[in-house]
Design a protein around this motif. Structure first.
Motif: not given
Length: 248
Positions: A181-186, A202-214
């Protein structure tokens, strides 16, 4: 025959080629038409190593090839190294402008001349995920370079390398290649730039947990255990590029 006519004839032969022997014949014909004595289409790998494989089509003298392979020069050859410093064809006289030559390099170039290979023109081939390569055309010592034919050599070299990749099955497209997905690629991109999950969040405006999941889901889609391998696979598939990672 005009340069355009020579190009059209070669493109037709290369496009119809279904074997390496067909392509060698086409390369031999256009080399003669361009007033070159030799051609060499090759990946820059150590052909003496059983662990490495690559394409190599040429009509170089046998004694030169034996000397070259005995010293395992596929990767370190000065012309091969110089081709990584440019995206367009270059004459071998320009090699000292592209890389710093060592005493060993000078020995290699001199031995090529004593083996019957004089000046040449090399067209680089850079495909992410594959070994670097090139297609070269050369003249015998004492013969002048056909400088008027260098633009034609540029076209022929690039087209020949792609024909060789097609014939040898390099990087066949796989319809089952994972997609992100676009978010996963980012997230993969910022991870490849060396950012932590917290920094990416912080860069993408997401939670750390969401980034870890992506990133976890991206690894699962590629079926790889480590993030470093995920970055390599994303580069290999063209999902991200070196210019994306190393922005200047």
């Amino acid at each position: 025959m005009s340069g355009l006519g020579i190009a059209r004839e070669f493109f037709g032969l290369a496009k119809q080629a279904s074997t390496n022997a067909d392509l060698v014949q086409a390369l031999a014909c256009i080399s003669t038409s361009m007033d070159f004595d030799y051609f060499a289409l090759t990946h820059h790998v150590d052909f003496a190593s059983a662990e490495q494989a690559g394409m190599r089509l040429h009509n170089y003298p046998d004694d030169w090839v034996a000397w070259f392979d005995a010293r395992r020069l596929g990767v370190s050859d000065p012309v091969h190294r110089a081709s990584q410093a440019t995206s367009i064809g270059f004459t071998w006289q320009r090699v000292p402008d592209l890389i710093r030559l060592t005493k060993t390099d000078l020995t290699v170039l001199e031995h090529a001349r004593t083996s019957g290979i004089g000046d040449g023109f090399t067209v680089p081939a850079h495909v992410p995920g594959e070994a670097t390569g090139s297609c070269s055309f050369a003249v015998a010592p004492g013969r002048s370079m056909p400088v008027d034919n260098l633009p034609l050599a540029q076209l022929a070299g690039a087209f020949a390398f792609e024909a060789a990749r097609r014939i040898n099955g390099s990087r066949n497209f796989d319809v089952h290649t994972p997609t992100l997905t676009e978010r996963q690629r980012d997230c993969v991109l910022w991870m490849a730039r060396g950012k932590t999950d917290w920094e990416i969040a912080r860069i993408l405006g997401l939670s750390q947990e969401t980034v870890t999941q992506h990133l976890k889901q991206a690894r699962e889609r590629y079926d790889v255990p480590k993030r470093s391998v995920l970055a390599v696979r994303a580069l290999f598939d063209g999902l991200i590029s070196f210019s994306d990672i190393f922005r200047r």
